[in-house]
Design a protein around this motif. Structure first.
Motif, short mmCIF file in Angstrom:
data_model
loop_
_atom_site.label_atom_id
_atom_site.label_comp_id
_atom_site.label_asym_id
_atom_site.label_seq_id
_atom_site.Cartn_x
_atom_site.Cartn_y
_atom_site.Cartn_z
N UNK A 31 0.85 -1.19 0.00
CA UNK A 31 0.00 0.00 0.00
C UNK A 31 0.89 1.24 0.00
N UNK A 32 0.50 2.22 -0.79
CA UNK A 32 1.29 3.44 -0.85
C UNK A 32 1.23 4.19 0.47
N UNK A 33 2.41 4.51 0.98
CA UNK A 33 2.54 5.32 2.19
C UNK A 33 3.88 6.03 2.06
N UNK A 34 3.87 7.19 1.44
CA UNK A 34 5.11 7.88 1.08
C UNK A 34 5.93 6.98 0.14
N UNK A 35 5.44 6.79 -1.10
CA UNK A 35 6.04 5.79 -2.00
C UNK A 35 7.51 6.01 -2.31
N UNK A 36 7.97 7.26 -2.35
CA UNK A 36 9.40 7.48 -2.58
C UNK A 36 10.24 6.86 -1.48
N UNK A 37 9.82 7.13 -0.24
CA UNK A 37 10.57 6.57 0.90
C UNK A 37 10.48 5.04 0.89
N UNK A 38 9.32 4.51 0.53
CA UNK A 38 9.18 3.05 0.44
C UNK A 38 10.12 2.47 -0.62
N UNK A 39 10.20 3.15 -1.76
CA UNK A 39 11.09 2.69 -2.83
C UNK A 39 12.54 2.73 -2.37
N UNK A 40 12.92 3.81 -1.73
CA UNK A 40 14.31 3.95 -1.29
C UNK A 40 14.68 2.85 -0.30
N UNK A 41 13.78 2.56 0.64
CA UNK A 41 14.05 1.48 1.60
C UNK A 41 14.19 0.15 0.88
N UNK A 42 13.31 -0.08 -0.09
CA UNK A 42 13.35 -1.34 -0.83
C UNK A 42 14.69 -1.51 -1.53
N UNK A 43 15.16 -0.46 -2.21
CA UNK A 43 16.43 -0.56 -2.95
C UNK A 43 17.59 -0.71 -1.98
N UNK A 44 17.63 0.12 -0.94
CA UNK A 44 18.77 0.07 -0.01
C UNK A 44 18.82 -1.24 0.76
N UNK A 45 17.66 -1.72 1.18
CA UNK A 45 17.64 -2.92 2.03
C UNK A 45 17.79 -4.20 1.23
N UNK A 83 20.21 11.93 -5.78
CA UNK A 83 20.55 12.76 -4.62
C UNK A 83 20.64 11.93 -3.35
N UNK A 84 19.92 10.80 -3.32
CA UNK A 84 19.95 9.91 -2.15
C UNK A 84 21.07 8.88 -2.24
N UNK A 85 21.92 8.99 -3.26
CA UNK A 85 23.07 8.10 -3.37
C UNK A 85 22.83 6.84 -4.19
N UNK A 86 21.67 6.77 -4.87
CA UNK A 86 21.37 5.63 -5.74
C UNK A 86 21.59 6.09 -7.18
N UNK A 87 22.60 5.59 -7.89
CA UNK A 87 22.83 6.05 -9.27
C UNK A 87 21.65 5.71 -10.17
N UNK A 88 20.99 6.73 -10.71
CA UNK A 88 19.76 6.52 -11.49
C UNK A 88 19.77 7.42 -12.72
N UNK A 89 19.12 6.94 -13.78
CA UNK A 89 19.01 7.67 -15.03
C UNK A 89 17.55 7.71 -15.45
N UNK A 90 17.10 8.84 -16.05
CA UNK A 90 15.72 8.89 -16.56
C UNK A 90 15.66 8.41 -18.01
N UNK A 91 14.49 7.88 -18.38
CA UNK A 91 14.27 7.45 -19.77
C UNK A 91 12.78 7.61 -20.08
N UNK A 92 12.47 8.44 -21.09
CA UNK A 92 11.10 8.54 -21.59
C UNK A 92 11.14 9.11 -23.00
N UNK A 93 10.02 9.02 -23.69
CA UNK A 93 9.97 9.37 -25.11
C UNK A 93 10.19 10.86 -25.35
N UNK A 94 10.05 11.69 -24.31
CA UNK A 94 10.24 13.12 -24.49
C UNK A 94 11.69 13.55 -24.47
N UNK A 95 12.60 12.68 -24.08
CA UNK A 95 14.02 13.01 -24.08
C UNK A 95 14.57 12.94 -25.49
#
Length: 635
Positions: free
Chosen positions: A232-246, A272-284
């Motif tokens: 369930x969504x509950x601050x999904x960014x923070x949830x994602x970050x915990x998932x990746x880090x843990x 910015x949180x230390x996870x190397x990430x790149x964006x990708x979408x059709x508008x780039x």
């Protein structure tokens, strides 16, 4: 029609047995699942429709027949693919194992394209990859006519065949013109392949590609190495970050978002949180997209944050997770997108955060689309199936496979199996919520649309005297305060599940809540509702790493490597990185992790022993054998 309709020369029988090709070229001892039956059927000249999950070995089902039907060093297989990334990867991998292949697409210069065309017209290419819009041009068809008349047209492979169906999740109009291949070259076998297709889509593929006489092969859709988790969504960014880090720190993954803006914001935030990430979408810009894709394929530990514009045809085998921050359109999309994880067969995870707004937005997109009523009806059914997967308290894999018509048993490797969710009899709570919406509708036409939103509904149920409650005099409703015993999170969970079940819909700019006809049965108490309990908000900060069925953390590196073997494995990975840089290839095209792990475990000391490792074909043994033995001897 072709200018010359004379009967082309009859091709000779295949000169090499498919199993010999599998062993000598690709380095594998045996076929998997239905691969052998498919390869034998197509090699013998039969048409086929193949449904096989991502990572199940679809490519070999046409590559081996292409090699077998390339007789005397002549004869071309045309692979129809909409994906430039796949073309580059497949051609690079084939050239690595000694199979002459090429592609024709917009990345080539005029001189390069002309060279490829000369090789194609001479029949010297074994496989040629091209997009459907190129294949159906008059110029290309004239070239195919010439090959056909000289008996040099071996096979057509139509990849991502679901793109031909309006019922599929990725319809592409240019695929509709591919029926010309059967009409024009009826004696040339065709194999159509896809990883996802329900009954509607399968029927469409058969009809539109004129495959009525083709043999249909349906493999198991199960990807047992993928763990499915929906939260369930509950601050999904923070949830994602915990998932990746843990769970997946320093590992490759894909994060899917619905909008381009959210993609860019999420990628910047992860970085910015230390996870190397790149964006990708059709508008780039196309150059930026290509650069980001190349980095993702070649570098370790990158996270690609993307819209659905990214992923189809990406063969990177060591993607350890796929995460969704927004609900996909349907189960086909979810299955295909999550299937990009763990193509190497090692443990991987499919994680999704899901909330009420996701349900509302997806339903609105269907309702407001310009499509026909019949198309909308089918799409609503597909969305309902996905919502049932998200809300089920039973095994997610059983539900997922059941959608594709495959019976299964609880898997022991999804969140519901590992941590069975609590459920409760929510019938009375649901009746209170539905009654409150009904009272809104009966309260008078003066009630503005904003009053019908989820937040206001929950305020009224819980008896909160807000400015809006006072404005619309909703404290006078009989339902005011009747739900004070439940928290806001609990009421949101009930509402989300009622929307998912189709008893409530949200309409218009302000997501005004309205009862559907089926709500009457709930209000009358004719049905009992057993719903998932709302999850408590996750505690902030690091959490314990998830445990597999055996009690251990899901790991990408095989657990049966001892300390010495693990050192050899890391040495081989370092050597592979150097070779990949020298050849300008993604590392997995040299050898994948599973092959390196077997080398490290077996520790071969001779070329003969190395040749017995799965994934080491004759060309790679000749090219890399001595170097691999040197690396292993050094450990």
């Amino acid at each position: 029609m072709p200018a010359d309709t004379a009967t082309p020369p009859r091709p000779a029988a295949p000169s090499r047995h498919p199993l010999d090709i599998l062993r000598e070229v690709f380095g594998y001892d045996s076929f998997r699942g239905q691969q052998a039956a498919i390869v034998e059927h197509v090699t013998a000249g039969g048409d086929a429709l193949v449904l096989m999950p991502t990572g199940g070995g679809k490519s070999l089902c046409y590559q081996i027949p292409a090699i077998a039907r390339h007789r005397g060093g002549r004869g071309v297989t045309v692979v129809v693919s909409p994906l430039i990334a796949l073309m580059h990867d497949q051609v690079g991998a084939l050239e690595e194992v000694g199979v002459h292949a090429a592609f024709l697409n917009s990345t080539l210069s005029l001189e390069e394209a002309q060279r490829v065309e000369r090789e194609m017209m001479g029949g010297r290419l074994t496989l040629l990859y091209a997009a459907p819009e190129r294949v159906t041009t008059p110029r290309f068809l004239a070239q195919l006519d010439s090959l056909h008349q000289r008996g040099l047209l071996s096979l057509f492979a139509i990849d991502e065949a679901h793109c031909v169906s309006q019922w599929g999740h990725d319809f592409r109009a240019e695929y509709l013109a591919l029926n010309v291949l059967h009409e024009r070259y009826a004696d040339v076998p065709r194999i159509a392949l896809t990883a996802t297709a329900d009954e509607h889509t399968r029927a469409d593929i058969i009809e539109r590609l004129q495959l009525q006489d083709a043999r249909v092969f349906i493999s198991s859709f199960d990807r047992p190495n993928i763990r499915y988790t929906i939260v369930e969504k509950d601050n999904p960014r923070a949830q994602l970050l915990r998932f990746i880090r843990d769970e997946h720190e320093d590992e490759a993954g894909i994060v899917y978002c619905q909008s381009r803006r959210k993609v860019e914001e999420t990628a910047a935030w992860l970085t910015a949180e230390g996870i190397p990430a790149l964006p990708y979408h059709a508008g780039l810009d196309a150059e930026v997209r290509q650069r980001h894709q190349d980095r993702f394929l070649r570098e370790d530990g990158l996270v690609m944050v993307a819209t659905i514009a990214f992923g189809m045809g990406i063969d990177k085998p060591d993607v350890r997770f796929v995460a969704h921050l927004d609900l996909p359109k349907n189960i086909e999309s979810y299955y295909q997108e999550t299937g990009r994880a763990g193509r190497d067969g090692l443990p991987a995870e499919a994680w999704m955060a899901y909330g009420l707004a996701d349900v509302v937005n997806q339903r609105r997109m269907i309702d407001e689309s310009p499509a026909s009523d019949e198309f909308k009806r089918v799409q609503r059914g597909k969305l309902d199936a996905l919502l049932a997967l998200a809300e089920t308290h039973e095994c997610r894999r059983v539900r997922l496979l059941g959608y594709f018509g495959e019976a299964s048993q609880p898997c022991g490797n999804c969140d519901n199996c590992l941590h069975p969710p609590a459920t409760w009899d929510a019938t009375e709570a649901a009746r209170k919520l539905l009654s409150c919406i009904y009272r809104f509708q009966q309260h008078g036409a003066h009630v503005g649309p904003r009053a019908f939103g989820a937040g206001h509904l929950i305020d009224v149920l819980r008896g909160k005297r807000t400015e809006k409650v006072a404005q619309y005099q909703h404290e006078a409703l009989s339902t005011f305060g009747i739900g004070a015993d439940l928290s806001e999170a609990q009421w949101r969970s009930v509402l989300r599940q009622l929307v998912a079940l189709g008893h409530v819909v949200a309409e218009g700019e302000y997501n005004t809540l309205r009862l559907t006809e089926s709500a009457r049965t709930v209000l009358r108490g004719e049905v009992r509702l057993q719903l998932r309990e709302a999850s408590e908000p996750a505690r902030r900060g690091r959490t314990a790493r998830s445990r597999g069925a055996d009690g251990g953390r899901a790991r990408a590196v095989p657990a049966d490597l001892d300390a010495d073997a693990l050192a050899r494995f890391e040495a081989l990975r370092a050597w592979r990185s150097e070779v990949a840089r020298e050849h300008n290839l993604p590392a997995y095209l040299v050898f994948n992790d599973a092959t390196l792990a077997e080398m490290a475990r077996v520790h071969p000391g001779t070329l003969g022993e190395l040749a017995g490792i799965s994934g080491v074909g004759a060309k790679k043994l000749e090219a890399y054998g001595q170097e691999i033995l040197r690396v292993l001897a050094g450990r």
